[in-house]
Design a protein around this motif. Structure first.
Motif, short mmCIF file in Angstrom:
data_model
loop_
_atom_site.label_atom_id
_atom_site.label_comp_id
_atom_site.label_asym_id
_atom_site.label_seq_id
_atom_site.Cartn_x
_atom_site.Cartn_y
_atom_site.Cartn_z
N GLU A 76 0.81 -1.21 0.00
CA GLU A 76 0.00 0.00 0.00
C GLU A 76 0.85 1.26 0.00
O GLU A 76 1.98 1.28 0.50
N LYS A 117 -11.35 10.73 -4.40
CA LYS A 117 -12.34 9.75 -4.86
C LYS A 117 -12.05 9.33 -6.30
O LYS A 117 -12.13 8.14 -6.63
N CYS A 120 -9.07 6.92 -6.36
CA CYS A 120 -9.41 5.58 -5.88
C CYS A 120 -10.32 4.86 -6.87
O CYS A 120 -10.15 3.66 -7.14
N ARG A 121 -11.29 5.59 -7.41
CA ARG A 121 -12.20 4.98 -8.38
C ARG A 121 -11.45 4.49 -9.62
O ARG A 121 -11.67 3.37 -10.09
N TYR A 124 -9.36 1.24 -8.88
CA TYR A 124 -10.10 -0.02 -8.84
C TYR A 124 -10.77 -0.36 -10.17
O TYR A 124 -11.11 -1.52 -10.43
N HIS A 129 -5.24 -3.64 -11.48
CA HIS A 129 -4.92 -2.98 -10.21
C HIS A 129 -4.26 -3.91 -9.20
O HIS A 129 -3.53 -3.46 -8.32
N TYR A 134 -1.56 -0.26 -3.94
CA TYR A 134 -2.91 0.12 -3.53
C TYR A 134 -2.92 1.45 -2.75
O TYR A 134 -2.00 1.70 -1.96
N PRO A 135 -3.94 2.26 -2.92
CA PRO A 135 -4.11 3.40 -2.02
C PRO A 135 -4.53 2.89 -0.64
O PRO A 135 -5.56 2.23 -0.51
N CYS A 162 -12.81 8.20 2.52
CA CYS A 162 -12.00 7.19 3.22
C CYS A 162 -12.88 6.03 3.69
O CYS A 162 -12.49 4.85 3.59
N TYR A 165 -13.86 3.72 0.77
CA TYR A 165 -12.80 2.83 0.28
C TYR A 165 -12.07 2.10 1.41
O TYR A 165 -11.06 1.45 1.18
N ILE A 167 -10.16 3.08 3.95
CA ILE A 167 -8.77 3.44 4.20
C ILE A 167 -8.71 4.48 5.31
O ILE A 167 -9.60 5.32 5.43
#
Length: 340
Positions: A76, A117, A120-121, A124, A129, A134-135, A162, A165, A167
């Motif tokens: 990550e 956002k 992250c979108r 994925y 991915h 990874y974030p 957050c 997702y 995180i």
């Protein structure tokens, strides 16, 4: 020579020095188990109005490195503003732990929830991915490296992303006193504690000799954190040094008072800069003020004033910073204004 270079040029507030002297010969347990660390933690929990796991370390880069390095899995990385401290001013400390920093485009030093956002979108949505980093966390600073402030609504929006997702949300509070001391800040310590998983309360730049207080409101993330601190060389045998300082800063509302003093001095300078028709690089409501100057003005000011250099713009002009602190005296502010 006047010094407006940074907010850590001075030593410590007299209240801390008095307490260090007063307690100097008292016998205390080591490694943060002393009565001062225990008392400081209770006062911080009272201030944030929630339970938390709290740890003291000596500096900001150390705090960022240990928090990020201990939370992230080995595949990550951490999302940050491209102007964020971990992105540009920590000599690869985060990368040294084996974690990538995703520096996303910021505006006025701030990272927008929509930007996070989208990142992250898109991550994925990429069919490959699983072959990528990874974030794993979002990192911001309050106030930002350019003195700007996140509103409560902006923090809530980032918090929501957050949560979507799954995180953690980490807030760097190296200059947190100057956020709390600003009339434009609509977030208190209790809001910060509620909206993020972990944050730290800056002492080094806010009246302490050294020290940051790392606060885990999501206590699941702090498992074995003390051992991680030891691994990173951050555990002081004389932990009392940090405990005494935060115990003092969180007595009689001193932390907020020190921040307000620094901000009040900066607002007086900002008003003079506007009146004298200097070009503000950014509209900062905290203790850092940034202006755009040409070579002649920079050289003239540098004869009598120590200030911070930020960057040279594409037009050849320079962004410089005047930084006030908890110790800035009105006499120095007046002298600065007269030189401007």
């Amino acid at each position: 020579m006047l010094y407006f270079i940074n907010d850590y040029s001075e030593g410590a507030t007299p209240e801390i020095l008095d307490k260090l002297q007063e307690s100097n010969l008292s016998k205390q347990a080591g490694y943060g188990s002393d009565e001062f660390c225990i008392s400081a933690k209770e006062k911080i929990k009272e201030a944030i109005k929630t339970d938390a796991e709290i740890f003291f370390v000596s500096g900001g880069t150390q705090a960022n490195k240990i928090v990020i390095g201990s939370i992230l899995k080995n595949y990550e990385g951490v999302i940050a503003a491209d102007t964020g401290h971990i992105s540009v001013h920590e000599a690869g400390a985060i990368e040294n732990t084996g974690h990538k920093v995703f520096g996303l485009k910021s505006e006025n030093g701030k990272l927008a929830a929509d930007t996070v956002k989208r990142f992250c979108r898109d991550f994925y949505a990429d069919v490959n991915h699983e072959h990528m980093v990874y974030p794993g966390m979002v990192y911001i600073s309050q106030p930002t490296e350019y003195g700007t402030l996140y509103s409560k609504n902006e923090l809530e929006e980032i918090r929501s992303v957050c949560a979507e997702y799954n995180i953690p949300f980490f807030i760097d509070g190296a200059r947190l006193a100057y956020a709390l001391g600003s009339s434009e800040c609509d977030t208190g310590l209790e809001d910060i504690a509620r909206l993020c998983d972990v944050f730290y309360i800056g002492g080094t730049k806010c009246g302490a000799l050294i020290g940051e207080a790392i606060v885990f409101t999501n206590k699941r993330l702090s498992k074995h954190f003390f051992t991680d601190m030891k691994l990173f060389g951050a555990v002081l045998a004389k932990g009392r040094l940090l405990g005494i300082q935060f115990d003092t800063l969180f007595s009689n509302d001193l932390y907020k008072k020190l921040g307000k003093k620094g901000v009040d001095a900066a607002m007086k300078i900002k008003k003079a800069l506007i009146e004298k028709e200097y070009e503000l690089y950014i509209d900062s409501p905290t203790n850092q003020q940034f202006i755009v100057v040409d070579d002649v003005t920079r050289d003239r000011l540098s004869k009598d004033i120590g200030f911070g250099f930020m960057e040279t713009l594409s037009n050849g002009k320079h962004v410089i910073r005047f930084c006030t602190s908890w110790a800035t005296e009105n006499e120095d502010v007046e002298r600065l204004i007269s030189i401007l």
